[in-house]
Design a protein around this motif. Structure first.
Motif, mmCIF file in Angstrom:
data_model
loop_
_atom_site.group_PDB
_atom_site.id
_atom_site.type_symbol
_atom_site.label_atom_id
_atom_site.label_comp_id
_atom_site.label_asym_id
_atom_site.label_seq_id
_atom_site.Cartn_x
_atom_site.Cartn_y
_atom_site.Cartn_z
ATOM 1 N N PRO A 1 0.800 -1.224 0.000
ATOM 2 C CA PRO A 1 0.000 0.000 0.000
ATOM 3 C C PRO A 1 0.833 1.275 0.000
ATOM 4 O O PRO A 1 0.273 2.363 -0.135
ATOM 5 N N ALA A 2 2.160 1.144 0.128
ATOM 6 C CA ALA A 2 3.008 2.337 0.135
ATOM 7 C C ALA A 2 3.343 2.830 -1.262
ATOM 8 O O ALA A 2 3.893 3.926 -1.410
ATOM 9 N N TYR A 3 3.044 2.054 -2.297
ATOM 10 C CA TYR A 3 3.258 2.566 -3.647
ATOM 11 C C TYR A 3 2.447 3.847 -3.824
ATOM 12 O O TYR A 3 1.236 3.866 -3.554
ATOM 13 N N PRO A 4 3.054 4.934 -4.305
ATOM 14 C CA PRO A 4 2.285 6.174 -4.506
ATOM 15 C C PRO A 4 1.084 5.994 -5.424
ATOM 16 O O PRO A 4 0.027 6.573 -5.191
ATOM 17 N N ALA A 5 1.239 5.183 -6.476
ATOM 18 C CA ALA A 5 0.122 4.975 -7.404
ATOM 19 C C ALA A 5 -1.018 4.224 -6.734
ATOM 20 O O ALA A 5 -2.198 4.466 -7.029
ATOM 21 N N ARG B 1 -1.722 4.387 -3.470
ATOM 22 C CA ARG B 1 -2.347 5.367 -2.580
ATOM 23 C C ARG B 1 -3.259 6.317 -3.361
ATOM 24 O O ARG B 1 -4.291 6.749 -2.853
ATOM 25 N N ARG B 2 -2.877 6.632 -4.588
ATOM 26 C CA ARG B 2 -3.607 7.625 -5.381
ATOM 27 C C ARG B 2 -4.850 7.057 -6.049
ATOM 28 O O ARG B 2 -5.883 7.719 -6.115
ATOM 29 N N TRP B 3 -4.754 5.813 -6.561
ATOM 30 C CA TRP B 3 -5.821 5.325 -7.443
ATOM 31 C C TRP B 3 -6.540 4.075 -6.945
ATOM 32 O O TRP B 3 -7.493 3.625 -7.575
ATOM 33 N N VAL B 4 -6.105 3.501 -5.842
ATOM 34 C CA VAL B 4 -6.703 2.257 -5.359
ATOM 35 C C VAL B 4 -7.352 2.489 -3.999
ATOM 36 O O VAL B 4 -6.760 3.136 -3.126
ATOM 37 N N ASP B 5 -8.545 1.949 -3.823
ATOM 38 C CA ASP B 5 -9.214 1.983 -2.517
ATOM 39 C C ASP B 5 -8.734 0.761 -1.742
ATOM 40 O O ASP B 5 -9.347 -0.313 -1.781
ATOM 41 N N VAL B 6 -7.619 0.930 -1.042
ATOM 42 C CA VAL B 6 -7.014 -0.197 -0.328
ATOM 43 C C VAL B 6 -7.941 -0.696 0.770
ATOM 44 O O VAL B 6 -8.048 -1.904 1.019
ATOM 45 N N GLY B 7 -8.659 0.209 1.422
ATOM 46 C CA GLY B 7 -9.571 -0.195 2.476
ATOM 47 C C GLY B 7 -10.630 -1.166 1.978
ATOM 48 O O GLY B 7 -10.982 -2.127 2.669
ATOM 49 N N ALA B 8 -11.124 -0.939 0.769
ATOM 50 C CA ALA B 8 -12.162 -1.807 0.211
ATOM 51 C C ALA B 8 -11.620 -3.196 -0.113
ATOM 52 O O ALA B 8 -12.394 -4.158 -0.191
ATOM 53 N N LEU B 9 -10.319 -3.315 -0.295
ATOM 54 C CA LEU B 9 -9.716 -4.615 -0.591
ATOM 55 C C LEU B 9 -9.555 -5.462 0.666
ATOM 56 O O LEU B 9 -9.285 -6.658 0.572
ATOM 57 N N ASP B 10 -9.691 -4.838 1.822
ATOM 58 C CA ASP B 10 -9.553 -5.543 3.103
ATOM 59 C C ASP B 10 -8.222 -6.300 3.138
ATOM 60 O O ASP B 10 -8.186 -7.531 3.232
ATOM 61 N N LEU B 11 -7.143 -5.530 3.087
ATOM 62 C CA LEU B 11 -5.808 -6.098 2.965
ATOM 63 C C LEU B 11 -5.419 -6.868 4.230
ATOM 64 O O LEU B 11 -5.517 -6.368 5.344
ATOM 65 N N GLN B 12 -4.967 -8.105 4.040
ATOM 66 C CA GLN B 12 -4.459 -8.946 5.131
ATOM 67 C C GLN B 12 -2.935 -8.902 5.060
ATOM 68 O O GLN B 12 -2.350 -9.389 4.101
ATOM 69 N N ASN C 1 20.290 -1.065 -9.491
ATOM 70 C CA ASN C 1 20.342 -0.754 -8.061
ATOM 71 C C ASN C 1 19.404 0.388 -7.719
ATOM 72 O O ASN C 1 18.796 0.399 -6.637
ATOM 73 N N ASP C 2 19.258 1.370 -8.622
ATOM 74 C CA ASP C 2 18.316 2.455 -8.361
ATOM 75 C C ASP C 2 16.899 1.907 -8.167
ATOM 76 O O ASP C 2 16.151 2.366 -7.299
ATOM 77 N N PHE C 3 16.514 0.929 -8.968
ATOM 78 C CA PHE C 3 15.194 0.332 -8.838
ATOM 79 C C PHE C 3 15.081 -0.442 -7.523
ATOM 80 O O PHE C 3 14.069 -0.357 -6.819
ATOM 81 N N ALA C 4 16.115 -1.190 -7.178
ATOM 82 C CA ALA C 4 16.105 -1.935 -5.915
ATOM 83 C C ALA C 4 15.937 -0.987 -4.726
ATOM 84 O O ALA C 4 15.220 -1.296 -3.763
ATOM 85 N N LEU C 5 16.569 0.173 -4.788
ATOM 86 C CA LEU C 5 16.446 1.133 -3.691
ATOM 87 C C LEU C 5 15.041 1.728 -3.621
ATOM 88 O O LEU C 5 14.524 2.010 -2.532
ATOM 89 N N LEU C 6 14.420 1.940 -4.787
ATOM 90 C CA LEU C 6 13.033 2.400 -4.781
ATOM 91 C C LEU C 6 12.132 1.371 -4.106
ATOM 92 O O LEU C 6 11.254 1.715 -3.302
ATOM 93 N N LEU C 7 12.348 0.097 -4.413
ATOM 94 C CA LEU C 7 11.566 -0.953 -3.775
ATOM 95 C C LEU C 7 11.850 -1.011 -2.278
ATOM 96 O O LEU C 7 10.935 -1.193 -1.461
ATOM 97 N N LEU C 8 13.115 -0.871 -1.898
ATOM 98 C CA LEU C 8 13.478 -0.885 -0.492
ATOM 99 C C LEU C 8 12.752 0.220 0.267
ATOM 100 O O LEU C 8 12.230 -0.003 1.369
ATOM 101 N N ARG C 9 12.690 1.398 -0.321
ATOM 102 C CA ARG C 9 11.979 2.508 0.312
ATOM 103 C C ARG C 9 10.506 2.152 0.523
ATOM 104 O O ARG C 9 9.924 2.425 1.576
ATOM 105 N N THR C 10 9.921 1.515 -0.492
ATOM 106 C CA THR C 10 8.507 1.155 -0.398
ATOM 107 C C THR C 10 8.277 0.138 0.712
ATOM 108 O O THR C 10 7.302 0.230 1.468
#
Length: 433
Positions: free
Chosen positions: A62-66, A68-79, A188-197
């Motif tokens: 749920p930390a992906y910015p996209a 957070r912006r376009w998905v109703d995470v609450g409605a998915l009832d994330l486990q 490595n730049d991509f890996a760091l983006l994932l690490l941040r997420t």
């Protein structure tokens, strides 16, 4: 008779669905055609004997910015899974946990001895740039906060940081399961983006399975996705786009190709000057995922588990008792275990017994009573993401033809949603990058 619409979106994966819903919200007449028998692209969920099994082990962060912006995470009832890893060592199964998110596991993490002071310092040297990494981009496509310097492979970056020993093996095994490669060849730049997420959010599984995500996106469309309709060609003819498909023809003012890389190469680039756009078919990486039913959980951990021994006991990059984190994935009184291995050229495909044995060894459990629920070979699970990490490819390929997908951005749910958004903006705003 030939149908018509303003915009045809070819492909009902995350990118195509996000593009279609934005175009519809802007007032465009949109249709979505999908070759498969259901929506979701590479995200599919099956129901087998009361279990939910995804096509390849996937999670939603749920930390992906996209998201957070376009998905109703609450409605998915994330486990949610726990914020950490189970680590198979020669001495047994240890735990490495996020100290702030999993305070109850701090004692086990500190006492494991996996992170020596030297290697912990090296890990921090490597991970420090993730603090300023960002998924966002400013108007000219540059990555805000990106430090100057060249991108290298993940393996090269870990070497430069001096990370070694058992902690290095833990990091490599974790990313092998995330990136679907075990040679450290990813940016490595991509890996760091994932690490941040991963630092900002704890991944989980929707209560109705991962396919609940594309279903949520599709639910807002005025017209249902037309499945079982394989597009064969896209060509400009008499001032509009003529689309020929297995179920007939359609005229559209614009066509958005939101398919896998090989199909996009044929439909979007093949007859529209692809050589001038630098298209190129993205290499794809594969995964083999087994799902086993057990009467008793082989572990009480709700964590992803990896084998960090010098000599791993088998082919798995990770395993997890999915029902510990996502109880809805298993019927009452039963438990569900996933076990994933890499697929690719030159790799022998492991058999069911080999996978079962290695998963049980990682947990330190007896797997004699495990029953195979499902087995998925997914050869085209994820686009390769080698360095350098480039800005997204242009959405408009030729007049009236657009393309989107994670292979045009970053190999992630974030990249798919963001790419769909960029394609929609390019259709609506001809001057959009």
């Amino acid at each position: 008779m030939t149908d018509s619409c303003e915009v045809l979106v070819v492909g009902a994966g995350l990118a195509g669905l996000q593009c279609a819903r934005e175009l519809q919200a802007a007032g465009r007449d949109v249709q979505v055609w999908e070759a498969a028998d259901d929506i979701g692209g590479r995200i599919r969920t099956e129901q087998v004997d009361g279990f939910l099994v995804d096509r390849g082990f996937q999670v939603l962060n749920p930390a992906y910015p996209a998201v957070r912006r376009w998905v109703d995470v609450g409605a998915l009832d994330l486990q949610r899974f726990g914020a950490g890893l189970g680590v198979r060592r020669d001495e047994g199964l240890a735990v490495l946990a996020h100290p702030l998110r999993e305070p109850r596991l701090i004692a086990g993490t500190v006492g494991s001895g996996i992170a020596t002071p030297h290697d912990a310092a090296a890990l921090l040297r490597w991970a420090a740039p993730a603090v300023v990494r960002s998924w966002g981009r400013d108007d000219d496509g540059r990555r805000p906060g990106r430090r100057p310097g060249r991108d290298v492979t993940l393996r090269h970056a870990l070497d430069d940081a001096g990370l070694a020993g058992e902690l290095r093996r833990v990091v490599e095994q974790f990313f092998a399961g995330v990136l679907l490669e075990d040679d450290g060849s990813t940016s490595n730049d991509f890996a760091l983006l994932l690490l941040r997420t991963f630092a900002l959010g704890v991944p989980g599984l929707p209560r109705l399975g991962m396919q609940a995500l594309p279903r949520q996106l599709a639910a807002s469309l005025a017209a249902p996705v037309r499945t079982g309709t394989r597009v064969e060609s896209v060509a400009r003819e008499a001032g509009s786009m003529l689309v020929r498909a297995s179920a007939g023809e359609l005229r559209a003012e614009q066509v958005v190709v939101a398919t896998d890389p090989a199909s996009a190469e044929t439909l979007a680039f093949g007859n529209h000057g692809g050589g001038a756009t630098g298209s190129g078919v993205s290499a794809m990486k594969g995964v083999l995922t087994h799902w086993f039913a057990a009467s008793e959980p082989p572990s009480r951990l709700n964590l992803l588990c990896v084998d960090a021994r010098k000599r791993p006991g088998g082919p798995l990059v990770n395993t997890a008792v999915v029902s510990n984190a996502a109880p809805a994935y298993a019927p009452a009184g039963r438990h569900l275990v996933q076990a994933s291995a890499l697929l690719g050229p030159g790799r022998p495909v492991p058999g069911d017994d080999e996978v079962r044995r290695h998963a049980a060894e990682i947990f330190g459990a007896d797997a004699s009573g495990w029953e195979l629920v499902a087995r998925h070979e997914v050869p085209d699970a994820l686009p390769a993401q080698p360095p350098p990490l480039r800005p997204p490819g242009p959405a408009e390929i030729s007049p009236g033809v657009f393309v989107c997908g994670d292979h045009r951005s970053t190999a992630s749910i974030q990249g798919a949603l963001e790419s769909g958004h960029r394609a929609a903006q390019a259709v609506l705003r001809p001057d959009f990058g």
